[in-house]
Design a protein around this motif. Sequence first.
Motif, PDB file in Angstrom:
ATOM      1  N   SER A 267      54.705  44.184  43.391  1.00 56.49           N
ATOM      2  CA  SER A 267      55.039  45.585  43.660  1.00 56.49           C
ATOM      3  C   SER A 267      54.333  46.069  44.925  1.00 56.49           C
ATOM      4  N   LEU A 268      54.887  47.076  45.555  1.00 56.04           N
ATOM      5  CA  LEU A 268      54.237  47.699  46.716  1.00 56.04           C
ATOM      6  C   LEU A 268      53.309  48.849  46.320  1.00 56.04           C
ATOM      7  N   ALA A 269      53.281  49.200  45.032  1.00 54.65           N
ATOM      8  CA  ALA A 269      52.505  50.344  44.549  1.00 54.65           C
ATOM      9  C   ALA A 269      51.042  49.965  44.309  1.00 54.65           C
ATOM     10  N   SER A 270      50.188  50.971  44.348  1.00 55.02           N
ATOM     11  CA  SER A 270      48.804  50.826  43.900  1.00 55.02           C
ATOM     12  C   SER A 270      48.780  51.062  42.394  1.00 55.02           C
ATOM     13  N   PHE A 271      47.853  50.396  41.715  1.00 59.23           N
ATOM     14  CA  PHE A 271      47.747  50.519  40.264  1.00 59.23           C
ATOM     15  C   PHE A 271      46.347  50.964  39.876  1.00 59.23           C
ATOM     16  N   ASN A 272      46.269  51.610  38.712  1.00 59.27           N
ATOM     17  CA  ASN A 272      44.988  52.048  38.173  1.00 59.27           C
ATOM     18  C   ASN A 272      44.293  50.871  37.499  1.00 59.27           C
ATOM     19  N   PHE A 273      42.998  50.754  37.723  1.00 59.26           N
ATOM     20  CA  PHE A 273      42.173  49.757  37.052  1.00 59.26           C
ATOM     21  C   PHE A 273      40.992  50.476  36.418  1.00 59.26           C
ATOM     22  N   LYS A 274      40.570  49.946  35.284  1.00 58.61           N
ATOM     23  CA  LYS A 274      39.418  50.496  34.561  1.00 58.61           C
ATOM     24  C   LYS A 274      38.446  49.352  34.303  1.00 58.61           C
ATOM     25  N   ILE A 275      37.188  49.564  34.698  1.00 61.48           N
ATOM     26  CA  ILE A 275      36.126  48.587  34.452  1.00 61.48           C
ATOM     27  C   ILE A 275      35.121  49.253  33.520  1.00 61.48           C
ATOM     28  N   GLU A 276      34.885  48.628  32.368  1.00 60.73           N
ATOM     29  CA  GLU A 276      33.950  49.176  31.383  1.00 60.73           C
ATOM     30  C   GLU A 276      32.735  48.250  31.310  1.00 60.73           C
ATOM     31  N   GLU A 277      31.558  48.810  31.638  1.00 61.17           N
ATOM     32  CA  GLU A 277      30.318  48.040  31.674  1.00 61.17           C
ATOM     33  C   GLU A 277      29.393  48.478  30.544  1.00 61.17           C
ATOM     34  N   PRO A 278      28.742  47.517  29.887  1.00 60.20           N
ATOM     35  CA  PRO A 278      27.872  47.868  28.763  1.00 60.20           C
ATOM     36  C   PRO A 278      26.582  48.544  29.208  1.00 60.20           C
TER      37      PRO A 278
ATOM     38  N   SER B 214      29.851  52.427  30.248  1.00 58.81           N
ATOM     39  CA  SER B 214      30.142  53.292  31.389  1.00 58.81           C
ATOM     40  C   SER B 214      31.451  52.802  31.994  1.00 58.81           C
ATOM     41  N   THR B 215      32.228  53.714  32.554  1.00 53.65           N
ATOM     42  CA  THR B 215      33.558  53.372  33.057  1.00 53.65           C
ATOM     43  C   THR B 215      33.657  53.656  34.544  1.00 53.65           C
ATOM     44  N   THR B 216      34.276  52.728  35.273  1.00 53.94           N
ATOM     45  CA  THR B 216      34.604  52.918  36.681  1.00 53.94           C
ATOM     46  C   THR B 216      36.109  52.780  36.815  1.00 53.94           C
ATOM     47  N   TYR B 217      36.741  53.784  37.439  1.00 53.24           N
ATOM     48  CA  TYR B 217      38.175  53.743  37.711  1.00 53.24           C
ATOM     49  C   TYR B 217      38.389  53.468  39.195  1.00 53.24           C
ATOM     50  N   ILE B 218      39.399  52.668  39.501  1.00 56.85           N
ATOM     51  CA  ILE B 218      39.798  52.466  40.890  1.00 56.85           C
ATOM     52  C   ILE B 218      41.316  52.426  40.970  1.00 56.85           C
ATOM     53  N   SER B 219      41.816  52.720  42.140  1.00 53.86           N
ATOM     54  CA  SER B 219      43.239  52.560  42.445  1.00 53.86           C
ATOM     55  C   SER B 219      43.323  51.457  43.485  1.00 53.86           C
ATOM     56  N   ALA B 220      44.144  50.434  43.200  1.00 51.02           N
ATOM     57  CA  ALA B 220      44.163  49.281  44.096  1.00 51.02           C
ATOM     58  C   ALA B 220      45.532  48.624  44.149  1.00 51.02           C
ATOM     59  N   LEU B 221      45.803  48.027  45.296  1.00 48.96           N
ATOM     60  CA  LEU B 221      46.962  47.156  45.453  1.00 48.96           C
ATOM     61  C   LEU B 221      46.580  45.776  44.919  1.00 48.96           C
ATOM     62  N   VAL B 222      47.501  45.119  44.230  1.00 55.36           N
ATOM     63  CA  VAL B 222      47.278  43.732  43.835  1.00 55.36           C
ATOM     64  C   VAL B 222      47.889  42.887  44.949  1.00 55.36           C
ATOM     65  N   MET B 223      47.020  42.288  45.746  1.00 55.77           N
ATOM     66  CA  MET B 223      47.442  41.612  46.974  1.00 55.77           C
ATOM     67  C   MET B 223      47.889  40.168  46.763  1.00 55.77           C
TER      68      MET B 223
ATOM     69  N   ALA C 246      38.195  55.815  46.725  1.00 56.12           N
ATOM     70  CA  ALA C 246      36.796  55.645  46.318  1.00 56.12           C
ATOM     71  C   ALA C 246      36.748  55.522  44.797  1.00 56.12           C
ATOM     72  N   PRO C 247      35.859  54.683  44.275  1.00 55.88           N
ATOM     73  CA  PRO C 247      35.774  54.551  42.812  1.00 55.88           C
ATOM     74  C   PRO C 247      35.322  55.853  42.165  1.00 55.88           C
ATOM     75  N   ILE C 248      35.804  56.091  40.956  1.00 55.78           N
ATOM     76  CA  ILE C 248      35.355  57.222  40.157  1.00 55.78           C
ATOM     77  C   ILE C 248      34.515  56.644  39.025  1.00 55.78           C
ATOM     78  N   GLU C 249      33.231  56.941  39.035  1.00 58.07           N
ATOM     79  CA  GLU C 249      32.312  56.394  38.036  1.00 58.07           C
ATOM     80  C   GLU C 249      32.006  57.442  36.981  1.00 58.07           C
ATOM     81  N   VAL C 250      32.206  57.058  35.727  1.00 61.08           N
ATOM     82  CA  VAL C 250      31.901  57.917  34.588  1.00 61.08           C
ATOM     83  C   VAL C 250      30.741  57.245  33.862  1.00 61.08           C
ATOM     84  N   VAL C 251      29.539  57.665  34.171  1.00 58.12           N
ATOM     85  CA  VAL C 251      28.341  57.005  33.650  1.00 58.12           C
ATOM     86  C   VAL C 251      27.935  57.648  32.343  1.00 58.12           C
ATOM     87  N   THR C 252      27.781  56.796  31.331  1.00 62.10           N
ATOM     88  CA  THR C 252      27.251  57.237  30.056  1.00 62.10           C
ATOM     89  C   THR C 252      25.813  56.762  30.014  1.00 62.10           C
ATOM     90  N   PRO C 253      24.860  57.690  29.937  1.00 64.29           N
ATOM     91  CA  PRO C 253      23.438  57.284  29.995  1.00 64.29           C
ATOM     92  C   PRO C 253      23.048  56.351  28.881  1.00 64.29           C
TER      93      PRO C 253
END
Length: 153
Positions: free
Chosen positions: A95-106, A113-122, A146-153
């Motif tokens: 696809s030519l579109a950018s897609f949402n990705f979610k990274i969940e870190e312990p 904690s969650t980091t969201y990004i919008s990215a092209l799959v190249m 830019a990544p959007i970080e949702v930090v849970t302390p």
Amino acid sequence: MARNPLPVARTRISIGGATGVYTQAALAADTYKKIGGVRSVPGTGDQYQDITVEEVEDARSRHAKGTANAQAMDIVCSRRADDEGQIACAAAADSLASFNFKIEEPNADGTFSTTYISALVMGKPRGRGGPNDTQTVTFTIQPNEAPIEVVTP
């Protein structure tokens, strides 16, 4: 209180739909498919371009920060033909579109904690190797925001 380092183990990466509105609320409301078989988790974040100015009078190079650029990220996976996250990533690569990705870190307390990004799959090259290797697929993604970080302390 112990200050133990946080492990990467148990980190999850998921792919959502094509990026529409890039806000934390819109990204959190998306439906994601976990990418299975992830072997290594890429880093996120911007690197700024260096602007250099050299003036004759003071014989000194001066620097400023230019545009922000996120580095391409490789998500290397053990190839699983029936994994819904890998299937979604392969479709996104076509696809030519950018897609949402979610990274969940312990976190240390068991939350994530969650980091969201919008990215092209190249790309989605498959890796092979020798008789004692396993097949891989690498999804190369190029963030557009830019990544959007949702930090849970």
